[in-house]
Design a protein around this motif. Structure first.
Motif, PDB file in Angstrom:
ATOM      1  N   GLY A   1     -90.229 -14.045-101.880  1.00 26.56           N
ATOM      2  CA  GLY A   1     -89.904 -15.487-102.181  1.00 26.56           C
ATOM      3  C   GLY A   1     -88.479 -15.605-103.116  1.00 26.56           C
ATOM      4  N   ALA A   2     -88.164 -16.900-103.284  1.00 22.77           N
ATOM      5  CA  ALA A   2     -86.738 -17.312-103.767  1.00 22.77           C
ATOM      6  C   ALA A   2     -86.764 -18.624-104.244  1.00 22.77           C
ATOM      7  CB  ALA A   2     -85.583 -16.415-103.368  1.00 22.77           C
ATOM      8  N   HIS A   3     -85.928 -18.953-105.342  1.00 16.65           N
ATOM      9  CA  HIS A   3     -85.626 -20.169-105.479  1.00 16.65           C
ATOM     10  C   HIS A   3     -86.902 -21.127-105.561  1.00 16.65           C
ATOM     11  CE1 HIS A   3     -81.672 -18.756-105.388  1.00 16.65           C
ATOM     12  NE2 HIS A   3     -81.755 -18.146-104.330  1.00 16.65           N
ATOM     13  N   GLY A   4     -87.832 -20.824-106.101  1.00 23.02           N
ATOM     14  CA  GLY A   4     -89.103 -21.717-106.029  1.00 23.02           C
ATOM     15  C   GLY A   4     -89.826 -21.685-105.015  1.00 23.02           C
ATOM     16  N   TRP A   5     -89.717 -21.390-103.719  1.00 18.19           N
ATOM     17  CA  TRP A   5     -90.327 -21.047-102.608  1.00 18.19           C
ATOM     18  C   TRP A   5     -91.221 -19.453-102.354  1.00 18.19           C
ATOM     19  CZ3 TRP A   5     -90.626 -24.913 -99.442  1.00 18.19           C
ATOM     20  CH2 TRP A   5     -89.644 -26.125 -99.621  1.00 18.19           C
ATOM     21  N   ARG A   6     -92.260 -19.785-102.067  1.00 23.65           N
ATOM     22  CA  ARG A   6     -93.092 -18.470-101.823  1.00 23.65           C
ATOM     23  C   ARG A   6     -93.161 -18.270-100.345  1.00 23.65           C
ATOM     24  NH1 ARG A   6     -99.176 -19.230-104.323  1.00 23.65           N
ATOM     25  NH2 ARG A   6     -99.180 -17.150-103.658  1.00 23.65           N
ATOM     26  N   GLN A   7     -92.881 -17.014-100.014  1.00 21.99           N
ATOM     27  CA  GLN A   7     -92.462 -16.666 -98.628  1.00 21.99           C
ATOM     28  C   GLN A   7     -93.442 -15.482 -98.198  1.00 21.99           C
ATOM     29  OE1 GLN A   7     -87.980 -16.979 -99.530  1.00 21.99           O
ATOM     30  NE2 GLN A   7     -88.123 -17.209 -97.246  1.00 21.99           N
ATOM     31  N   VAL A   8     -93.292 -15.173 -96.982  1.00 18.27           N
ATOM     32  CA  VAL A   8     -94.042 -14.012 -96.381  1.00 18.27           C
ATOM     33  C   VAL A   8     -92.761 -13.172 -95.664  1.00 18.27           C
ATOM     34  CG1 VAL A   8     -95.841 -13.068 -94.829  1.00 18.27           C
ATOM     35  CG2 VAL A   8     -96.104 -15.079 -96.020  1.00 18.27           C
ATOM     36  N   ALA A   9     -92.743 -11.916 -95.802  1.00 21.40           N
ATOM     37  CA  ALA A   9     -91.821 -10.942 -95.508  1.00 21.40           C
ATOM     38  C   ALA A   9     -92.169 -10.353 -94.072  1.00 21.40           C
ATOM     39  CB  ALA A   9     -91.691  -9.716 -96.371  1.00 21.40           C
ATOM     40  N   VAL A  10     -91.453 -10.943 -93.126  1.00 20.38           N
ATOM     41  CA  VAL A  10     -91.690 -10.255 -91.753  1.00 20.38           C
ATOM     42  C   VAL A  10     -90.715  -9.490 -90.919  1.00 20.38           C
ATOM     43  CG1 VAL A  10     -92.949 -12.426 -91.348  1.00 20.38           C
ATOM     44  CG2 VAL A  10     -90.672 -12.472 -90.774  1.00 20.38           C
ATOM     45  N   GLU A  11     -91.248  -8.741 -90.082  1.00 20.30           N
ATOM     46  CA  GLU A  11     -90.232  -7.985 -89.314  1.00 20.30           C
ATOM     47  C   GLU A  11     -90.132  -8.547 -87.825  1.00 20.30           C
ATOM     48  OE1 GLU A  11     -89.608  -2.959 -88.366  1.00 20.30           O
ATOM     49  OE2 GLU A  11     -91.524  -3.813 -89.322  1.00 20.30           O
ATOM     50  N   ILE A  12     -89.396  -8.315 -87.111  1.00 19.43           N
ATOM     51  CA  ILE A  12     -89.140  -8.942 -85.424  1.00 19.43           C
ATOM     52  C   ILE A  12     -89.785  -7.970 -84.683  1.00 19.43           C
ATOM     53  CG2 ILE A  12     -87.835 -10.030 -84.009  1.00 19.43           C
ATOM     54  CD1 ILE A  12     -87.554 -11.093 -86.796  1.00 19.43           C
ATOM     55  N   TYR A  13     -90.820  -8.362 -84.058  1.00 17.71           N
ATOM     56  CA  TYR A  13     -91.418  -7.494 -82.914  1.00 17.71           C
ATOM     57  C   TYR A  13     -90.871  -7.764 -81.595  1.00 17.71           C
ATOM     58  CZ  TYR A  13     -95.190  -5.134 -80.255  1.00 17.71           C
ATOM     59  OH  TYR A  13     -95.540  -4.795 -79.263  1.00 17.71           O
ATOM     60  N   GLY A  14     -90.327  -6.762 -80.912  1.00 20.95           N
ATOM     61  CA  GLY A  14     -90.048  -6.998 -79.410  1.00 20.95           C
ATOM     62  C   GLY A  14     -88.774  -7.933 -79.549  1.00 20.95           C
ATOM     63  N   GLY A  15     -88.466  -8.477 -78.484  1.00 19.40           N
ATOM     64  CA  GLY A  15     -87.325  -9.322 -78.160  1.00 19.40           C
ATOM     65  C   GLY A  15     -87.642 -10.816 -78.226  1.00 19.40           C
ATOM     66  N   PRO A  16     -87.981 -11.443 -79.359  1.00 14.85           N
ATOM     67  CA  PRO A  16     -88.152 -12.938 -78.943  1.00 14.85           C
ATOM     68  C   PRO A  16     -87.051 -13.792 -79.007  1.00 14.85           C
ATOM     69  CG  PRO A  16     -88.281 -12.236 -81.352  1.00 14.85           C
ATOM     70  CD  PRO A  16     -88.148 -11.000 -80.476  1.00 14.85           C
ATOM     71  N   LEU A  17     -87.244 -14.906 -78.397  1.00 15.46           N
ATOM     72  CA  LEU A  17     -86.061 -16.068 -78.511  1.00 15.46           C
ATOM     73  C   LEU A  17     -86.275 -16.619 -80.096  1.00 15.46           C
ATOM     74  CD1 LEU A  17     -86.268 -17.769 -75.081  1.00 15.46           C
ATOM     75  CD2 LEU A  17     -84.353 -16.566 -76.018  1.00 15.46           C
ATOM     76  N   MET A  18     -85.554 -16.362 -80.677  1.00 14.35           N
ATOM     77  CA  MET A  18     -85.600 -16.274 -82.336  1.00 14.35           C
ATOM     78  C   MET A  18     -85.524 -17.722 -82.562  1.00 14.35           C
ATOM     79  SD  MET A  18     -83.961 -12.906 -84.082  1.00 14.35           S
ATOM     80  CE  MET A  18     -82.431 -13.173 -83.509  1.00 14.35           C
ATOM     81  N   ASN A  19     -84.652 -18.457 -81.989  1.00 17.28           N
ATOM     82  CA  ASN A  19     -84.548 -19.815 -82.250  1.00 17.28           C
ATOM     83  C   ASN A  19     -86.023 -20.751 -81.966  1.00 17.28           C
ATOM     84  OD1 ASN A  19     -83.697 -19.387 -79.450  1.00 17.28           O
ATOM     85  ND2 ASN A  19     -83.899 -21.635 -79.594  1.00 17.28           N
ATOM     86  N   SER A  20     -86.708 -20.068 -81.233  1.00 17.38           N
ATOM     87  CA  SER A  20     -87.826 -20.886 -80.781  1.00 17.38           C
ATOM     88  C   SER A  20     -88.914 -20.814 -81.774  1.00 17.38           C
ATOM     89  CB  SER A  20     -88.513 -20.298 -79.360  1.00 17.38           C
ATOM     90  OG  SER A  20     -89.111 -18.926 -79.640  1.00 17.38           O
ATOM     91  N   TRP A  21     -89.072 -19.748 -83.037  1.00 15.99           N
ATOM     92  CA  TRP A  21     -89.698 -19.895 -83.763  1.00 15.99           C
ATOM     93  C   TRP A  21     -89.328 -20.661 -85.020  1.00 15.99           C
ATOM     94  CZ3 TRP A  21     -94.289 -17.054 -83.874  1.00 15.99           C
ATOM     95  CH2 TRP A  21     -94.737 -16.365 -82.404  1.00 15.99           C
ATOM     96  N   LEU A  22     -88.322 -21.289 -84.923  1.00 12.30           N
ATOM     97  CA  LEU A  22     -87.711 -22.115 -85.953  1.00 12.30           C
ATOM     98  C   LEU A  22     -88.561 -23.465 -86.204  1.00 12.30           C
ATOM     99  CD1 LEU A  22     -83.916 -21.693 -85.855  1.00 12.30           C
ATOM    100  CD2 LEU A  22     -85.753 -20.502 -87.307  1.00 12.30           C
ATOM    101  N   ASP A  23     -88.970 -23.932 -87.383  1.00  7.25           N
ATOM    102  CA  ASP A  23     -89.233 -25.210 -87.528  1.00  7.25           C
ATOM    103  C   ASP A  23     -90.591 -25.399 -86.682  1.00  7.25           C
ATOM    104  OD1 ASP A  23     -87.421 -26.095 -89.426  1.00  7.25           O
ATOM    105  OD2 ASP A  23     -86.225 -26.822 -87.516  1.00  7.25           O
ATOM    106  N   ARG A  24     -91.480 -24.528 -86.584  1.00  6.13           N
ATOM    107  CA  ARG A  24     -92.688 -24.636 -85.787  1.00  6.13           C
ATOM    108  C   ARG A  24     -93.902 -24.279 -86.777  1.00  6.13           C
ATOM    109  NH1 ARG A  24     -93.729 -24.603 -80.225  1.00  6.13           N
ATOM    110  NH2 ARG A  24     -91.138 -23.948 -79.883  1.00  6.13           N
TER     111      ARG A  24
END
Length: 432
Positions: A101-124
Motif C-alpha cells: 500500500g501507499a499514501h493511505g491506501w491498503r493494497q494487495v500485491a498481484v501478479e499477472i497470470y496469462g494474457g488478460p485484457l488488462m483494461n477489463s480489470w479496471l474499476d470492477r
C-alpha cells in the motif's frame, strides 16, 4: 441430454450457475467432481492400487480432473474417446507477500497470470478466491464472493491524452488493487482475513494460491436474451459441457465401443508445463493405469492409444462486428451458429482432414450445425492443448470449441444456444 432446441436454455442456465460457483480452477474441478459423483462416479487416489471393474472414476490433482467411464466388459485394449479442456483463465493472482500500500491506501500485491485484457480489470468489483494450504498438510478452498478489491483507473483529468493515444498500463504500477485504508502496511493482514473467512484459526495457513475474480454474476443479454455475458467462459464453458456430456453418456446405459474420458487441465494460459497441465504426464499416466488395471499389457496400451481420439474443446473467436477485417475473409464464425472446428496448417491447432470427419460425424449424429475457424494469414494464431496432447501421447486430436467475443476479458460474451449445442456434439462424440 435432449435434442437441441433454440428455446431450451436449461443447459445454459446451469452453465451460468457453474461459472458463478467456479472462480478458480480448484473450485471448477471440485464442482465438476460433485456433478460426476451424483452421476455415480467415484474418486480414486493416485497413491492407491486401482481395480479394473466397470463404472465411472475420476482423479483430482490441484486444478485438474481426469474422469473416465469403463463400460461393462471393456477389453484392456479398448480405445478412449477424450474431451479435453482447461480450467484456468487469465486474471490477477496474489503474490507471496500480498500486503502492500501507499499514501493511505491498503493494497494487495498481484501478479499477472496469462494474457488478460488488462483494461477489463479496471474499476470492477473483485472478489478473492483460491486454495489455502494448511499447517497439517491439508488444503481448504476459500471464496470471498463479494466486492473486496478494486483496481481504480486514473481520472481522465489527469490523463488528457488517453482518448487519443489509448490506455497504456504498466503491469507493475497500475494493476495493484485497493482493499482498504491505512497508513501502516501490516504483513499477514490478508491471510489473517482469509483465515477468518474460511473459519480457520490464526496461523493455520502456511501457503496459498489466490486469485481475483469479478463478482458480477453471469447474465443473459440482448433484446431477445440471445447472448450470455459472464466470466471465465474461456474455458469453463467447455469444462461444463464435457462434464455434462460424460455424465449423460455414463447414465445412458448404452453399449459403448470406447471408454469416454474428460480431461480438464490447469495452466493452459501459461503454456501447460506443470504437473497439472496438458504438457505434463497426468493424462498418459491415468490412461495407462486404466489399461493395466483391466489386466492389459504394454501391447494393449499401444493398441488402445492408437485407436483413441481427443476433442480439444476451447473457446474460439466469433466474427467481431467492429473489427471484421481482423478475421479471415471467408471464415466468419457466428454466435449461436453451432460449435466451431479450429484449423491451422502450422499445427497451432491439431485438426486435420480425418479429424474433421470425426467431428462432422458427431455433429451430424446430434443434428446440429458446425462452423470452421481459420486465422487471418496476416495475424499470428493462438493455440490450445490440442497440439500438446497429440504430440505428447501420440493421440489423434481435433480442435473445436464455441465462438465468443471479448476472449481473455474479465467478462466474455457467447451465444445463449451454443453451450447446449456443444454439449450435444460431445455426447455424440463420446457415444458414437
Amino acid at each position: 441430454m435432449s435434442a437441441p432446441s433454440r428455446f431450451d436454455r436449461g443447459h445454459t442456465d446451469d452453465l451460468m450457475t457453474f461459472l458463478s460457483a467456479s472462480p478458480t480452477p480448484y473450485h471448477a474441478v471440485a464442482n465438476a467432481a460433485e456433478r460426476l459423483e451424483k452421476a455415480g462416479f467415484r474418486q480414486v487416489a493416485e497413491t492407491d492400487a486401482w481395480d479394473g471393474t466397470s463404472g465411472g472414476r475420476y482423479v483430482l490433482r490441484g486444478g485438474a480432473i481426469i474422469a473416465w467411464y469403463v463400460p461393462e466388459g471393456a477389453a484392456a485394449h479398448t480405445p478412449f474417446r477424450i474431451v479435453g479442456a482447461h480450467t484456468d483463465s487469465p486474471n490477477l493472482r496474489v503474490k507471496p507477500r500480498p500486503d502492500t500500500g501507499a499514501h493511505g491506501w491498503r493494497q494487495v500485491a498481484v501478479e499477472i497470470y496469462g494474457g488478460p485484457l488488462m483494461n477489463s480489470w479496471l474499476d470492477r468489483d473483485l472478489g478473492l478466491a483460491g486454495r489455502l494450504s494448511l499447517r497439517d498438510g491439508s488444503t481448504r478452498l476459500v471464496n470471498v464472493d463479494r466486492p473486496l478489491l478494486r483496481v481504480p483507473q486514473l481520472a481522465i483529468h489527469m490523463d488528457r491524452n488517453v482518448t487519443a493515444d489509448g490506455l497504456k498500463l504498466d503491469k507493475q504500477r497500475h494493476l495493484q488493487p485497493v482493499w482498504g485504508l491505512g497508513d501502516t502496511v501490516r504483513d499477514g493482514d490478508l491471510i489473517a482475513f482469509l483465515e477468518d473467512e474460511a473459519g480457520l484459526a490464526r496461523g493455520e495457513v502456511t501457503g496459498w494460491d489466490l486469485m481475483t475474480h469479478s463478482v458480477e454474476p453471469p447474465a443473459y443479454l440482448g433484446r431477445d436474451r440471445e447472448l450470455v455475458a459472464g466470466p471465465r467462459m474461456d474455458n469453463l464453458l467447455s469444462v461444463h459441457a464435457g462434464t455434462a456430456a460424460l455424465a449423460a453418456v455414463a447414465a445412458s446405459g448404452a453399449s459403448l465401443p470406447y471408454i469416454p474420458v474428460l480431461a480438464a487441465f490447469d495452466h493452459e494460459e501459461t503454456g501447460s508445463q506443470s504437473d497439472t497441465g496438458a504438457d505434463g504426464p497426468l493424462l498418459g499416466t491415468v490412461l495407462e493405469r486404466s489399461v493395466f488395471a483391466r489386466g492389459g499389457s504394454y501391447e494393449d496400451r499401444a493398441r488402445a492409444f492408437a485407436g483413441t481420439v481427443c476433442l480439444s474443446s476451447d473457446t474460439g473467436h466469433a466474427v467481431h462486428p467492429n473489427y471484421a477485417e481482423r478475421h479471415d475473409p471467408t471464415h466468419h464464425p457466428r454466435v449461436n451458429g453451432g460449435p466451431i472446428l479450429k484449423v491451422n496448417v502450422n499445427n497451432r491447432y491439431a485438426t486435420d482432414g480425418s479429424g474433421r470427419a470425426v467431428f462432422a460425424a458427431a455433429c451430424e449424429k446430434a443434428d446440429i450445425p458446425f462452423q470452421t475457424f481459420v486465422s487471418n494469414n496476416s495475424m499470428p494464431c493462438g493455440t490450445t492443448i490440442g497440439p500438446i496432447t497429440a504430440a505428447r501421447h501420440g493421440i489423434s486430436t481435433v480442435d473445436i470449441g464455441v465462438a465468443i467475443l471479448s476472449m481473455h476479458s474479465a467478462r466474455e460474451l457467447c451465444g445463449a444456444d451454443d453451450p447446449h449445442l456443444l454439449a450435444n456434439a460431445l455426447v455424440a462424440f463420446l457415444q458414437p
